[in-house]
Design an enzyme around this catalytic site. Structure first.
Site, PDB file in Angstrom:
ATOM      1  N   CYS A  48       0.848  -1.336   0.122  1.00  0.00           N
ATOM      2  CA  CYS A  48       0.069   0.033  -0.025  1.00  0.00           C
ATOM      3  C   CYS A  48       0.928   1.351   0.056  1.00  0.00           C
ATOM      4  O   CYS A  48       1.530   1.365   1.014  1.00  0.00           O
ATOM      5  CB  CYS A  48      -0.977  -0.055   1.226  1.00  0.00           C
ATOM      6  SG  CYS A  48      -1.606   1.452   1.550  1.00  0.00           S
ATOM      7  N   CYS A 100       0.130   3.831   2.740  1.00  0.00           N
ATOM      8  CA  CYS A 100       0.528   3.249   3.979  1.00  0.00           C
ATOM      9  C   CYS A 100       1.980   3.807   4.286  1.00  0.00           C
ATOM     10  O   CYS A 100       2.258   4.170   5.385  1.00  0.00           O
ATOM     11  CB  CYS A 100       0.164   1.785   4.056  1.00  0.00           C
ATOM     12  SG  CYS A 100      -1.473   1.307   3.974  1.00  0.00           S
TER      13      CYS A 100
END
Length: 111
Positions: free
Chosen positions: A31, A34
């Site tokens: 991600c 993230c």
């Protein structure tokens, strides 16, 4: 110096049960957003050491907890107090916003 603790399906309930606020970053290695928020999460772990718990839960390796809380988008940060979700941030947010949410959670405990 504080570091975000690794949270998983098996230690989750024990960690959120205390009276300190707990901020959990639901993330995954693949991600991009993230990875953008990760340094802020680590800094918050140091900034709030002894006052709040800051942890990370890898949704790739732990599916029970994200499923229990309906986590569909990552990063999602949940803030718990006494085992209950009291605040939430979905998506990337500046460190200052996350710190504000943790401070509010700590003030809630004073009441």
């Amino acid at each position: 110096m504080g570091k975000a603790i690794e949270i998983n399906d098996s230690n989750f309930d024990q960690i959120i049960a205390g009276d300190q606020p707990v901020m959990i970053d639901f993330w995954a290695d693949w991600c991009g957003p993230c990875k953008i928020i990760a340094p802020a999460v680590e800094e918050l772990a140091a900034d709030f050491e002894g006052k709040a718990i800051v942890g990370k839960l890898d949704v790739q390796n732990n599916s029970q907890i994200p499923h229990r809380f309906g986590i569909r988008n990552i990063p999602t940060l949940l803030i718990f107090k006494n085992g209950q979700v009291i605040d939430k941030q979905v998506g990337v947010a500046p460190k200052a916003i996350l710190a504000q949410k943790l401070n509010a959670a700590m003030e809630e405990s004073v009441k």
